[in-house]
Design a protein around this motif. Sequence first.
Motif, PDB file in Angstrom:
ATOM      1  N   GLU A 159      -3.702  20.729   8.015  1.00  0.00           N
ATOM      2  CA  GLU A 159      -2.851  19.302   7.343  1.00  0.00           C
ATOM      3  C   GLU A 159      -1.881  19.478   6.575  1.00  0.00           C
ATOM      4  OE1 GLU A 159      -6.070  17.802   4.827  1.00  0.00           O
ATOM      5  OE2 GLU A 159      -7.694  17.479   6.392  1.00  0.00           O
ATOM      6  N   GLN A 160      -1.424  20.590   6.160  1.00  0.00           N
ATOM      7  CA  GLN A 160       0.143  21.042   5.564  1.00  0.00           C
ATOM      8  C   GLN A 160       0.880  20.904   6.723  1.00  0.00           C
ATOM      9  OE1 GLN A 160      -0.392  24.802   3.939  1.00  0.00           O
ATOM     10  NE2 GLN A 160      -1.687  24.047   2.172  1.00  0.00           N
ATOM     11  N   GLU A 169       1.287  17.346   8.226  1.00  0.00           N
ATOM     12  CA  GLU A 169       1.843  16.440   7.202  1.00  0.00           C
ATOM     13  C   GLU A 169       3.406  16.893   7.413  1.00  0.00           C
ATOM     14  OE1 GLU A 169       2.195  15.598   2.533  1.00  0.00           O
ATOM     15  OE2 GLU A 169       0.845  16.530   3.337  1.00  0.00           O
ATOM     16  N   ASP A 170       3.732  18.207   7.662  1.00  0.00           N
ATOM     17  CA  ASP A 170       5.058  18.576   7.788  1.00  0.00           C
ATOM     18  C   ASP A 170       5.829  18.001   9.003  1.00  0.00           C
ATOM     19  OD1 ASP A 170       7.389  20.269   6.878  1.00  0.00           O
ATOM     20  OD2 ASP A 170       6.614  21.586   8.250  1.00  0.00           O
ATOM     21  N   GLU A 171       4.846  18.115  10.141  1.00  0.00           N
ATOM     22  CA  GLU A 171       5.503  17.675  11.348  1.00  0.00           C
ATOM     23  C   GLU A 171       5.212  15.909  11.641  1.00  0.00           C
ATOM     24  OE1 GLU A 171       4.323  19.866  14.665  1.00  0.00           O
ATOM     25  OE2 GLU A 171       4.967  21.796  13.995  1.00  0.00           O
ATOM     26  N   GLY A 172       4.768  15.309  10.501  1.00  0.00           N
ATOM     27  CA  GLY A 172       4.688  13.870  10.535  1.00  0.00           C
ATOM     28  C   GLY A 172       3.495  13.253  11.487  1.00  0.00           C
ATOM     29  N   LEU A 173       2.338  14.106  11.707  1.00  0.00           N
ATOM     30  CA  LEU A 173       1.334  13.896  12.536  1.00  0.00           C
ATOM     31  C   LEU A 173       0.098  13.566  11.679  1.00  0.00           C
ATOM     32  CD1 LEU A 173       1.620  16.841  14.851  1.00  0.00           C
ATOM     33  CD2 LEU A 173       2.314  14.630  15.353  1.00  0.00           C
ATOM     34  N   ASN A 174      -0.441  12.310  12.331  1.00  0.00           N
ATOM     35  CA  ASN A 174      -1.679  11.823  11.274  1.00  0.00           C
ATOM     36  C   ASN A 174      -3.146  12.485  11.836  1.00  0.00           C
ATOM     37  OD1 ASN A 174      -0.351   9.953  10.024  1.00  0.00           O
ATOM     38  ND2 ASN A 174      -0.225   8.594  11.914  1.00  0.00           N
TER      39      ASN A 174
END
Length: 524
Positions: free
Chosen positions: A204-205, A208-213
């Motif tokens: 999840e980190q 989130e860092d790669e802008g994915l849901n």
Amino acid sequence: MPKADQKLSDILEERWTIDDLVERDKLVTERKSLKDLILELEDEVLANAGVDVFEEVFKLIFTKLYDEMESGRNSNRHLEFRNYGDTESELKEKVQRLFDRAKNKWEGVFTNDAQIMLTPSHLSICVASLQDVKLFNSNLEVVDEAFEYLISKSSKGEKGQYFTPRYVIDMCVKMLNPQEHETMIDTAAGSSGFTVHTIFHVWEQIMEDEGLNKSHLFTSELKPPRCVDYVKDKVFAIDFDEKTVRVARTLNLIAGDGQTNVLHLNTLDYERWDERTEDENWQDIYFEGWRKLKRLRTKRNSNRDFKFDVLMANPPFAGDIKESRIISKYELGKRANGKYQNSVVRDILFIERNLDFLKPGGRMAIVLPQGRFNNSSDKRIREYIAEQCRILAVVGLDGNVFKPHTGTKTSVLFVQKWDDELCPKVEDYPIFFATMKEPSKDSSGDKIFVRKKDYPNAKQYNQGANPTDIYNDVPEDLDEYLLDSHGHLIVKHDLFNHDGLTQDGIAEAFIEFAKKEGFSFLGK
């Protein structure tokens, strides 16, 4: 009607995709759990089939997981684990071919020549029961609970090893906050809940860092290379029970897209690891993971000390170690007078062994019987821990948490090994203490779920949701219960805030405490 050269399956047009399965999932529409379905199969089919129930159900779940994952990554693909009008013999051939492909994808769980041993007629009934069930969800909890039931029937409880509830695991993961660059191990893995949930936490980190849901099919979706690399290089698990290792490998292989470092070894008897690892059959399955584990040894030719950043474990409580050969390797195997004892309770040796796995500054969460914190006879153990580490926190769990397997009262101990940089040694320091107030389970061991009235202002997801990780009997008044954003029932506990829907709990209070104290792993 079929033509002379056609089978019934050739002319039946309906074919299911993963979207159809999501929409018509039997766990939702019939309000059942996977465990309920397995119980029904045991009563109606498997008890009279003359087969090893664990092995055959394991094969079917393994095969269906592969089928769902393939469709989860190609939404137009038709699911194969279902009967589209096949004869019983045709269906068995089809499912066996699917099983063979799953074995090739996820190696080291079944032998290459493993076959589905159910007769075509028994298999047909089992497929009919399981084909409308969606096993994949956001956290693998559906299948994990089924595996827990299957294993607990055979060997788990006898060895004093119990599966750790996922909400306890999530609390530990939140409090220790493992990172993408850090190595992590579970030394008494069971079904490997600590590793799987650590993987999810780090994923999840990364996402989130790669802008994915994250979607409700989070576990089956193709992940960025960083996610796969993390599982391949940083996450390890060990267990001495072969059945649980195979389950753990399955869950980690799924999570890691075919990568896993789950090893079948006796954590405490590290002196004999080399004998085990030189066995050719063992190497066929575990060599890659063993090769990576060896790189983390402190000394090239010693299996005692390692350099892990994070360790989380729930070691077995029951059963004494009586072999003097093993006891003599441990400081905690001695009496106060310095002489070695004739027998030592297993979890005591696990405390010392786990600390050997950690590098200076490494941190650990370990589930222990409450007596280790209270008994005057265990004072020496507490002193040993304090010499080696800073005690970060002690969280008392409710007595129902491990029911129905055991009513043993337990606490989770959180520590960080002394280190000049990450955890400088001090003589006097504050420790975070907390006690669980919400039991999470009733006295029978059934989970208690959050009702809407408990949090009337929480965002409601019940409309059109899929409550697919229902554990035991689904509440008849399901509409009265709060569901999270993935449609899952929420267990009523006070260990942490569930996706912002419930109130802050012990984990959030610890994080606030840790930031004030400046702990290295949670920032300022």
